[in-house]
Write an enzyme that holds these catalytic residues in place. Structure first.
Site, PDB file in Angstrom:
ATOM      1  N   ASP A  11      49.753  55.096  10.719  1.00 53.65           N
ATOM      2  CA  ASP A  11      51.289  55.448  10.869  1.00 53.65           C
ATOM      3  C   ASP A  11      51.700  55.325   9.314  1.00 53.65           C
ATOM      4  OD1 ASP A  11      53.648  55.419  12.347  1.00 53.65           O
ATOM      5  OD2 ASP A  11      54.158  53.615  11.214  1.00 53.65           O
ATOM      6  N   GLU A  13      55.269  55.454   6.617  1.00 55.16           N
ATOM      7  CA  GLU A  13      56.776  55.236   6.560  1.00 55.16           C
ATOM      8  C   GLU A  13      57.206  56.185   5.362  1.00 55.16           C
ATOM      9  OE1 GLU A  13      58.696  53.798   8.476  1.00 55.16           O
ATOM     10  OE2 GLU A  13      57.118  52.600   9.504  1.00 55.16           O
ATOM     11  N   HIS A  65      62.914  50.703   8.004  1.00 50.02           N
ATOM     12  CA  HIS A  65      61.603  50.133   7.403  1.00 50.02           C
ATOM     13  C   HIS A  65      61.955  48.904   6.723  1.00 50.02           C
ATOM     14  CE1 HIS A  65      62.356  52.414   4.092  1.00 50.02           C
ATOM     15  NE2 HIS A  65      62.001  53.377   4.715  1.00 50.02           N
ATOM     16  N   HIS A 161      60.109  48.408  10.817  1.00 49.86           N
ATOM     17  CA  HIS A 161      59.032  49.289  11.284  1.00 49.86           C
ATOM     18  C   HIS A 161      58.192  48.992   9.888  1.00 49.86           C
ATOM     19  CE1 HIS A 161      60.070  52.120  14.490  1.00 49.86           C
ATOM     20  NE2 HIS A 161      60.981  51.648  14.669  1.00 49.86           N
ATOM     21  N   ASP A 166      52.882  48.997  13.079  1.00 44.80           N
ATOM     22  CA  ASP A 166      52.949  49.892  13.862  1.00 44.80           C
ATOM     23  C   ASP A 166      51.592  50.660  14.343  1.00 44.80           C
ATOM     24  OD1 ASP A 166      55.683  49.445  13.743  1.00 44.80           O
ATOM     25  OD2 ASP A 166      56.081  51.504  13.177  1.00 44.80           O
TER      26      ASP A 166
END
Length: 245
Positions: A11, A13, A65, A161, A166
């Protein structure tokens, strides 16, 4: 396409995304998180890095985030971590939820530092879990949050997040989805009992995947909770009768 026993669940960001046109253009990755599984077992060989994007983070992305511009000032730039990252994902099935987003950003970053224009798919197999989720749960929300809620995966520790958190959550979701693809619809309390039993009969003709045998104790406990939930809602559960009584 060659399949690998080694699964990397990933994952990212970002600083944000464009609402129209090319969604990643002029935006940057600020965090990469990935966890390794072999035969559905977490190995502990994880990859995690924050990245200095050399641009400001959009306010809407910050709300998601919680990563600040100041926090990233002393972090490495993408080109400084790219070799290690590519070595990490090479020869793996790279599991991503809504892969178009993550792959788009990663390829964009790679194109800015590599003259050979190689893509992430040159190093590994990209596996998108979103189409699988839509196949298993048509017409339902299939975001990572929705899937965690559906599978009763604990997310209470997740205020914002985080790429690494995640990735770990997606790994658990992926384990459920790939281990119980035929029978997963039983977890919807509105499922028809005849359909549930039909799926059970279909499943009985297919050998269990080896990955199911390697499920963790916590995952098995979660599955048992689902089976008890089905029995409570429908008055019957063929899995409990046949396998656990």
């Amino acid at each position: 396409m060659k399949k690998y026993d080694r699964k990397i669940v990933l994952d990212i960001e970002t600083t944000g995304m464009n609402p129209a046109g090319c969604f990643y253009k002029n935006h940057k990755i600020i965090e990469i998180g990935a966890v390794e599984m072999i035969n559905n077992v977490f190995t502990g060989n994880n990859f995690h890095s924050y990245i200095q994007p050399n641009r400001l983070i959009d306010k809407q992305s910050f709300k998601i985030h919680g990563i600040t511009d100041n926090f990233l000032l002393d972090k490495p730039k993408f080109h400084e971590i790219s070799v290690k990252f590519l070595e990490y994902i090479t020869n793996s099935d790279l599991i991503i939820h809504n892969a178009k987003f993550d792959v788009g950003f990663i390829n964009y970053e790679l194109n800015m530092i590599n003259s050979d224009k190689r893509k992430i798919s040159d190093y590994c197999n990209v596996v998108d879990t979103l189409p699988l989720a839509r196949q298993l749960f048509p017409g339902k929300k299939n975001s990572l949050d929705a899937l965690c809620n559906r599978y009763k995966i604990n997310v209470s520790h997740r205020d914002f997040h985080s790429a690494l958190i995640d990735a770990k959550l997606l790994a658990k979701v992926y384990t459920f989805m790939t281990s119980f693809q035929q029978s997963i619809s039983i977890f919807d309390k509105n499922s028809n009992l005849n359909s549930i039993q039909k799926n059970a009969k279909l499943d009985s003709r297919v050998p269990f995947r080896s990955t199911l045998l390697l499920a963790t104790k916590d995952e098995l406990q979660q599955h048992m909770k689902y089976l008890k939930y089905v029995k409570q809602e429908t008055g019957n559960c063929v899995w409990l009768e046949d396998k656990y009584n």
